[in-house]
Design an enzyme around this catalytic site. Structure first.
Site, PDB file in Angstrom:
ATOM      1  CD1 TRP A 539      44.556  34.998  29.211  1.00  0.00           C
ATOM      2  CD2 TRP A 539      42.322  35.010  29.445  1.00  0.00           C
ATOM      3  NE1 TRP A 539      44.277  35.184  30.536  1.00  0.00           N
ATOM      4  CE2 TRP A 539      42.913  35.198  30.721  1.00  0.00           C
ATOM      5  CE3 TRP A 539      40.933  34.986  29.346  1.00  0.00           C
ATOM      6  CZ2 TRP A 539      42.147  35.355  31.871  1.00  0.00           C
ATOM      7  CZ3 TRP A 539      40.175  35.146  30.498  1.00  0.00           C
ATOM      8  CH2 TRP A 539      40.785  35.326  31.740  1.00  0.00           C
ATOM      9  CG  ASP A 540      42.666  36.543  20.349  1.00  0.00           C
ATOM     10  OD1 ASP A 540      41.460  36.657  20.044  1.00  0.00           O
ATOM     11  OD2 ASP A 540      43.576  36.442  19.507  1.00  0.00           O
ATOM     12  CE1 TYR A 541      43.480  31.120  25.167  1.00  0.00           C
ATOM     13  CE2 TYR A 541      42.428  31.057  27.305  1.00  0.00           C
ATOM     14  CZ  TYR A 541      43.537  30.852  26.520  1.00  0.00           C
ATOM     15  OH  TYR A 541      44.701  30.370  27.074  1.00  0.00           O
ATOM     16  CE  LYS A 567      41.486  31.823  18.708  1.00  0.00           C
ATOM     17  NZ  LYS A 567      41.958  33.221  18.648  1.00  0.00           N
ATOM     18  CG  ASN A 659      46.774  34.664  20.359  1.00  0.00           C
ATOM     19  OD1 ASN A 659      47.808  34.036  20.126  1.00  0.00           O
ATOM     20  ND2 ASN A 659      46.636  35.929  20.011  1.00  0.00           N
TER      21      ASN A 659
END
Length: 868
Positions: A539-541, A567, A659
């Site tokens: 999740w682009d965390y 995030k 994100n």
């Protein structure tokens, strides 16, 4: 209005009602077929029925519409309660139409066929039977709206007790109270100042003391979208040191705002940049004898392959406040060695074309073309005794996949133990073959490599041998690190291994460090502990913010803690000696079912201190009107969504939070006396759709024509992976967020218990809406907050153009001032030579958020008679 016009009003109104009814009925049928609310279909039929009665000029149209309005009110209260903004989107259009129907000329038109040719002074009783119920329901809607104005369903009210200590415990580095020596003021990253001249009692008297303009704004040929002015300046003696988006380094008099010197490092052109920014500089004061011995021992212990090189770092030299020659001229005794004009990667060599000189103290500037330049804070000259006479370190050295612009550092490095420790950003979603995310430590005096920690080969931290390369596409650290020199540890927030939304080919070693906080030994780079904030991140965390270090009183014991915002909204509070949680962390089950060739982790960690949002439902959908709210509900049901951590999918998934992050690089501010965190959580949902790739050349996402001068990367194509990805904010047809506000808050949380003491919506839509209305809806922001011992906090990152000051105890906003551009940077504070406490704000805007660009450095202070 005459009777002829009155007779036409119901017909025209009926046409409007029919159009609205058809849209609601059609969309409502679609929504119901997807398993959503039936209300919109029924409301559409109500509009159509009202339209038919209006065409027939029947007073019953008012009765039918009164019933529809009453049903909508009941449904709205059932779904949203007395919460103004959700009520407004459900009831606003219907309320305005009710007012229109109650106007005299519309009502007269409904009885026109009974009174044609007469001059009746009043409507027959049959008409009154229609408008009186409608007027009563309209009044009821108005009453519910008024009541909802007086309450805030999202507000948490509380009050911090008065601090029990007169002064904070000693912080890292013994930084003088009136100075700011690192990005977070000290290596602890607290963004907290012990100054107390500005207080809640006098905060509203702050005024502009001076304004400086850098002349550097986004919009040059080749600039990426995310060209941003995010710097937090340093304050050393009576000078401020800052960097600009296009990498100029500037020294400014801290009391007057006058420029002292400026250096343009002339970064390489035609870079494949995803971001162009500089969040700050790092400062090295010079090497005391003890530190010189420790550093030399570390160098000797860590390598047996390079020749011993030393520089006389104890030579006396001018401090930052010594008289400075003009920045554009070289000193008479300065020498420029015979150097190649470019590094092997194509970047300029700083000492080959810029003024040079010897340095004791130095500033470190990371550049967008992959260099680390050492600069004399006294005069802005490049340090000729750094990097074997080049004045820089080439960060492309030993890198795989050399592609200028695909690796660089946007954040200031850590300076500790005589070392400068630096990571870097890599392109997120371009390919599976990107440069390494290696963390490296260089001798702060010479630039010699002392150790390297490669997430793909984490055990071997000895300096890499010539001709070898680091591991490809490993997790990287693009944000700001923190340091505890007493423990001998540097704390690194790690990003994800690219690409972000598909992880089927990630290597197990690197995956261990993705989206984690790692603690490395300052002297050797050896791993001491790792804490993963997201397992198998899809999740682009990545961990976006600097860890904040604080000593907490827990159960009568002092615990050296690390506070890590994320995030996804978790704030993990860890023992910074071991990485073990101080506040409880629970592993919770999450949705399963990743894309082909990938997998999902069965659980994810959730902290006892969490600003993570609840799962979205249809009732949470929002828009300017009932109609675009309906389309948001349709989109919600079309997307895959099973709550937080729903995997990306070919169907398209809703990712909440997106994100953009509940927290991003601005992080939080922590008060070491009150032992609380001042936080600015933001909430925006995104969508993520995987697009199958058939080859490694075709553009599936970036299909538009790039400007002819632009070398910018093909973001989200994920060359080498089986999927490209389409991502974007979850918006209504009118480009408003599809989920209801508030989208941004300010809050204070107790770090010893995890309790959120108070939380208030923050910011207006003045600079977001087509009409500049200052509705305090709570807007998202990017950039960090800052706190002081005076009991005030400051934040300028919201997407309206204000700097705001708050009472830390209660959260009450006590002061604000309009900025000339977006304030998406973290403010700081210091004491000037005149004894005044200054608040410094950067107003430069942010490319990704679309806030107004600028080049402003603004200092505020109290007038002389307002100081305590």
């Amino acid at each position: 209005m005459d009777n002829r016009a009155a007779s036409r009003a119901p017909v025209i109104t009926g046409l409007v009602f029919l159009l609205i009814g058809l849209v609601l009925a059609g969309g409502g049928l679609w929504l119901a077929s997807l398993g959503g609310s039936w209300f919109y279909l029924l409301a559409g039929l109500g509009f159509i029925t009202t339209a038919a009665l209006l065409w027939m000029r029947r007073p019953a149209a008012l009765l039918v519409y009164a019933a529809l309005l009453l049903a909508t009110l009941a449904w709205s209260l059932w779904e949203a309660g007395l919460d103004w903004w959700p009520l407004a989107t459900r009831l606003g259009l219907l309320f305005l139409l009710a007012i229109w129907l109650l106007l005299p000329w519309v009502r007269r038109g409904l009885v026109a066929r009974h009174s044609e040719g007469t001059k009746a002074a009043a409507s027959p009783p049959r008409a009154r039977k229609g408008w009186i119920p409608l007027a009563a329901v309209t009044a009821l809607v108005l009453l519910a709206s008024v009541v909802s104005w007086t309450r805030d369903a999202h507000r948490i009210d509380g009050r911090l007790p008065a601090p029990t200590a007169a002064a904070p415990p000693p912080a890292a580095g013994d930084v003088p109270p009136g100075e700011w020596h690192a990005y977070g003021r000290t290596g602890y990253g607290q963004r907290y100042s012990p100054l107390r001249q500005i207080t809640p009692a006098n905060l509203d008297q702050l005024e502009v003391a001076w304004t400086y303009r850098t002349g550097d704004v986004r919009g040059r040929p080749g600039d990426p979208e995310e060209t941003t002015f995010e710097v937090t300046p340093l304050k050393i003696d009576n000078r401020l040191f800052l960097c600009t988006p296009h990498q100029s380094v500037i020294a400014v008099d801290a009391t007057t705002g006058e420029e002292v010197w400026r250096l343009d490092p002339r970064i390489q052109e035609d870079l494949a940049l995803q971001h162009l920014t500089c969040r700050g500089l790092s400062w090295y004061p010079g090497t005391p004898a003890r530190e010189e011995r420790d550093t030399s021992e570390a160098v000797a212990a860590n390598t047996d392959t390079r020749a011993s090189e030393s520089a006389d770092a104890t030579t006396a030299g001018p401090g930052p406040d010594a008289p400075a020659p003009a920045a554009g001229t070289a000193r008479a005794d300065a020498t420029t060695p015979a150097l190649d004009a470019r590094t092997p990667s194509g970047a300029p060599v700083a000492a080959a074309g810029l003024p040079t000189g010897s340095c004791t103290a130095r500033l470190f500037m990371p550049t967008a073309d992959g260099r680390l330049i050492a600069i004399n804070p006294n005069d802005g000259r490049v340090c000729e005794d750094f990097g074997n006479g080049t004045g820089q370190v080439d960060l492309w050295r030993n890198m795989p996949e050399v592609n200028p612009g695909s690796y660089y550092s946007t954040s200031p490095p850590v300076v500790a133990g005589g070392l400068v420790i630096i990571g870097g950003t890599v392109l997120d979603n371009v390919s599976t073959t990107e440069p390494s995310g290696v963390i490296r430590a260089f001798d702060a005096r010479t630039g010699e490599l002392v150790w390297n920690w490669d997430p793909g080969d984490p055990e071997d931290t000895l300096p890499i041998a010539p001709g070898e390369t680091y591991s490809i596409s490993t997790p990287n650290s693009w944000s700001i690190s923190s340091v505890d020199e007493a423990l001998g540890l540097v704390y690194i927030p790690m990003g994800n291994q690219p690409p972000d939304q598909w992880g089927g080919n990630r290597d197990p070693e690197g995956a261990r460090y993705s989206s984690s906080v790692v603690a490395l030994d300052i002297a050797t780079g050896q791993l001491r502990w790792v804490f993963q904030t997201v397992h198998h991140d899809l999740w682009d965390y990545d961990v976006p913010a600097q860890p904040s270090l604080i000593d907490l009183d827990i159960g009568g014991e002092t615990v050296p803690a690390l506070v890590q915002p994320t995030k996804q909204g978790e704030i993990f509070v860890l023992d910074r000696r071991t990485g073990e949680p101080v506040l409880p962390v629970e592993e919770v089950p999450v949705p399963q079912g990743a894309a082909a060739g990938d997998h999902t982790a069965p659980t994810q960690p959730v902290s006892a201190l969490s600003f993570g949002p609840p799962d979205l439902t249809g009732a949470d959908m929002w828009g300017a009107t009932l109609i675009d709210q309906m389309f948001c509900r349709i989109q919600l049901h079309k997307l895959r969504y099973e709550g937080r951590y729903t995997p990306p999918s070919e169907q398209g998934s809703l990712i909440h939070p997106g994100n953009f992050g509940v927290f991003n690089w601005g992080g939080v501010a922590v008060d070491p006396v009150r032992q609380v965190a001042f936080a600015t959580p933001a909430y925006l949902a995104f969508t993520s759709k995987l697009i199958p790739r058939e080859d490694d050349e075709t553009l599936y996402v970036q299909t538009g024509d790039a400007p002819p001068h632009s070398p910018l990367p093909d973001l989200n194509e994920n060359f080498g992976a089986p999927f490209a990805v389409q991502m974007g904010p979850f918006l209504s047809p009118l480009a408003l967020p599809c989920h209801e506000p508030p989208w941004g808050y300010v809050a204070v949380a107790d770090l010893t218990t995890g309790e959120v003491v108070w939380q208030h919506r923050n910011g207006t839509v003045r600079d977001l809406a087509p009409i500049p209305l200052p509705f305090r809806m709570g807007v998202p922001g990017i950039g960090g907050p800052m706190m002081t011992a005076g009991g005030v906090a400051f934040y300028s990152g919201a997407m309206d153009y204000y700097i705001r000051g708050y009472d830390v105890a209660t959260g009450e906003e006590l002061w604000q001032d309009r900025l000339p551009a977006g304030g998406q940077a973290t403010p700081m504070t210091y004491q000037g030579a005149d004894g005044r406490q200054y608040l410094l704000v950067i107003a430069g805007g942010h490319g990704s958020t679309g806030t107004k660009t600028g080049d402003y450095v603004i200092a505020y202070a109290l007038p002389g008679d307002a100081r305590p």
